[in-house]
Design an enzyme around this catalytic site. Structure first.
Site, short mmCIF file in Angstrom:
data_model
loop_
_atom_site.label_atom_id
_atom_site.label_comp_id
_atom_site.label_asym_id
_atom_site.label_seq_id
_atom_site.Cartn_x
_atom_site.Cartn_y
_atom_site.Cartn_z
N ASP A 1 -3.60 2.49 -5.61
CA ASP A 1 -2.39 2.55 -4.80
C ASP A 1 -2.20 1.31 -3.91
O ASP A 1 -1.48 1.35 -2.93
CB ASP A 1 -2.41 3.80 -3.91
N GLU A 2 -2.84 0.21 -4.29
CA GLU A 2 -2.86 -0.97 -3.42
C GLU A 2 -2.72 -2.25 -4.26
O GLU A 2 -3.41 -2.41 -5.27
CB GLU A 2 -4.18 -0.98 -2.64
N ASP B 1 0.86 -1.19 0.00
CA ASP B 1 0.00 0.00 0.00
C ASP B 1 0.89 1.24 0.00
O ASP B 1 1.73 1.41 0.89
CB ASP B 1 -0.90 -0.01 1.24
#
Length: 389
Positions: free
Chosen positions: A106-107, A12
């Site tokens: 974003d993960e 993350d």
């Protein structure tokens, strides 16, 4: 034959949007920064850890955030840069990982099961994190565990910019002291209900019976009981750039009527943009396809800032059409495809003058869901016979 030990890593990017803004403007480092709407409208998309010290958090109304931290530096966000860095990190992971899932902009999840036969999964994950940081200068945390649930919780505990390995067999020991709100999906109401039942930590759930959880919280209680014991069977969904939503139309009669073709292009784009929002996804690439009467098929695509908005997608589709279409040539088939899909549509909806626009799309989609997709149309897509009926 013994079952392979699962190893799942969850990555993350820390305060992703803020981190990108700090790269663009290093003078903001160490200051309370909020990315989101205006001071009076919208919600917080993300914020720096300096702002979090004042109680600011993602999804908080901007008015409330500004009361808690009036000195915060407010940024509207640079979507094109976020898209660029997200793709960059995706490319680094794709080049190294045997199987990964892009869970959001974003993960990421990476499945390392079976790799322990050749090298240490923990060291491999540390090296991948280092490569991402060295190349992009973005802070990133990871959790490594035996399933997706534990890995995600571990990542949250590792932040900011750290990492944790929950070794096989240590899941319950890791989870036990954590607040029950650390379990993904436990919202304010559930958290309050659990507290009222005397359940404060994940370990408290383990101490209760499955029957108690079911009696007090229904099927969700059973799910929580299993999660508290570290059990989770979710698989890493392979990420494919080609994953897409598309729609096309083969005409009864070939046509070179540009006005009609453009109206059809708008209709097709509007249709798949609706499907995109229903799936709660963003698109990062638009493709237009044209087939001529001799079955010659041409297509053209372009990468875009992640979005789910009709108006933005339509402008791109029309531009591609004009660059692709051979003027005066009849068309047999016209198609539009959205690809490079990722989750977290909310993230991509909070910039520019987006609050009004997002609420408008939600209202439109609510009408379509209730009365059918054809209940609302853009004026350009209404044909003469529709007007007469």
């Amino acid at each position: 034959m013994s079952k392979k030990q699962r190893y799942i890593a969850h990555f993350d990017l820390d305060s992703f949007f803020v981190s990108v803004e700090l790269l663009n403007n290093p003078s903001l480092k160490g200051l309370p920064v909020i990315v989101g709407g205006s001071r009076d409208r919208g919600v917080v998309t993300t914020c720096s850890y300096e702002a979090r010290k004042f109680g600011v958090h993602s999804a908080m109304p901007m008015k409330q955030a500004m009361k808690l931290c009036p000195q915060a530096i407010l940024l509207q966000g640079t979507r094109s840069d976020y898209s660029k860095y997200s793709r960059w990190v995706t490319e680094i992971i794709a080049a190294k990982a045997p199987l990964f899932e892009k869970a959001s902009i974003d993960e990421f999840y990476v499945d390392l099961t079976g790799m322990d036969k050749y090298f240490d999964p923990y060291q491999w994950t540390i090296e991948l994190r280092k490569e991402i940081i060295d190349q992009t200068q973005l802070p990133i945390s990871f959790g490594l565990a035996t399933n997706k649930l534990i890995a995600k919780i571990a990542t949250d505990e590792a932040k900011p910019n750290g990492y944790i390995f929950v070794q096989p067999g240590m899941e319950q020991m890791f989870l036990a002291p954590l607040k029950v709100s650390k379990i993904p999906g436990v919202g304010k109401q559930t958290y309050a209900a659990l507290q009222a039942a005397g359940i404060l930590t994940i370990g408290d759930i383990v101490k209760t019976s499955e029957q108690f959880m079911e009696t007090n919280f229904g099927n969700y209680g059973i799910e929580l009981w299993h999660k508290a014991h570290g059990k989770h069977d979710g698989i890493v969904q392979p990420y494919h750039e080609a994953k897409s939503i598309s729609s096309e139309n083969t005409f009864h009669e070939n046509t070179a009527d540009v006005t009609f073709l453009l109206s059809e292009l708008v209709r097709l784009t509007e249709k798949i943009a609706y499907e995109l929002r229903q799936d709660e996804k963003l698109a990062g690439c638009v493709t237009v396809k044209i087939r001529y009467p001799n079955f010659e098929t041409t297509s053209r695509q372009v990468s875009i800032d992640y979005t789910f908005r009709d108006d933005e997608l339509i402008v791109v589709a029309k531009d591609l059409f004009h660059k692709l279409y051979r003027k005066g040539t009849p068309v047999r088939l016209l198609g539009v495809r959205l690809s490079e899909l990722t989750n977290h549509a909310v993230q991509g909806s909070l910039f520019d003058d987006a609050e009004k626009k997002t609420n408008l799309y939600k209202a439109i989609d609510d009408v379509k869901n209730k009365f059918g997709r054809s209940a609302l149309k853009k004026a350009r897509t209404i044909r003469d016979n529709d007007r007469e009926s």
